[in-house]
Design an enzyme around this catalytic site. Structure first.
Site: not given
Ligand code: C5P
Length: 231
Positions: A29-31
């Site tokens: 995932g990412n932030r």
């Protein structure tokens, strides 16, 4: 503060970050918090637009206000494939598309049916395959008069580099407007404030906005409105 200057418009907004499963319990995932995209959805609804918000893994606390707002329909998605399907389905019914979601460039080639265990033997190798670029697909299918806005979050050393990268991305994606912002440790993602430079289709600076994500959302929508009138 509802000015109503977007009334009659249907706006598709994507927000949050996609997740690509590795196995039933893990993902890449990412932030991205989704705050900037949600702020665009709220601002657009307050100005009279009908909004479809494709929400990729956004925290309920970030979504709360949008859930209560009339004029915003929230569609939850998780993977890039789900976001793509939902975006294509909603795009034909929108005059404006704002792609604020952080989309995973790659997904796991073979998602494991069972949880990967340490006992299975050492550090696993995870092969990735490229995801389709949703934005480029939407631009290819753009209906007449539709305004498509991309976002570009970049880790850069200088404003000059930010604009240069932005202009290259603009050319690659073929969008009408590109909202460029610097991200990194403590900048952009997960924060309350943002600083955006909006590039028009020719790569010229159409607007600069700094402040809360709501404020930057309002300025972005001002630019979209100018673009719609110009058509
Ligand atoms: O290439 P990059 O990921 O920086 O491009 C960012 C823009 O492109 C964003 O608007 C994002 O939503 C969109 N995008 C997309 N599909 C991808 C990757 C990015 O629509 N696979």
């Amino acid at each position: 503060p509802a000015s109503g200057d977007l009334s009659g418009l249907r706006i598709l907004v994507t927000a949050g970050g996609t997740r690509e499963p590795i196995d039933p319990v893990r993902y890449i995932g990412n932030r991205s918090s989704g705050k900037q995209g949600v702020a665009v959805a709220l601002a657009a609804a307050d100005r009279g637009a009908k909004v479809v918000l494709l929400s990729a893994n956004i925290d309920e606390s970030v979504l709360a206000e949008a859930r209560r707002r009339e004029g915003i329909r929230i569609v939850p998605v998780s993977t890039t494939a789900e976001l793509e399907r939902a975006a294509i389905a909603a795009a034909t019914g929108a005059e404006v598309i704002v792609m604020a979601a952080a989309v995973a460039d790659y997904r796991v080639a073979e998602v494991s049916e069972a949880k990967i265990r340490k006992e299975d033997g050492g550090a696993p190798t995870i092969s990735l395959v490229e995801n389709p670029d949703i934005l480029v697909g939407l631009v290819d299918e753009r209906r007449p008069g539709q305004v498509i806005v991309g976002f570009a979050a970049e880790t850069v050393e200088s404003e000059e580099e930010l604009l240069e990268r932005g202009r290259r991305k603009l050319a690659r994606k073929g969008v009408d407007l590109l909202a460029v912002n610097a991200v990194g440790w403590g900048e952009g993602f997960e924060t309350e404030e943002n600083a955006l430079v909006v590039l028009d289709g020719d790569g010229q600076v159409a607007a600069r906005a700094a402040g809360s994500k709501r404020e930057t959302a309002e300025r972005l929508l001002d630019t979209v409105l100018q673009d719609l009138h110009a058509i």
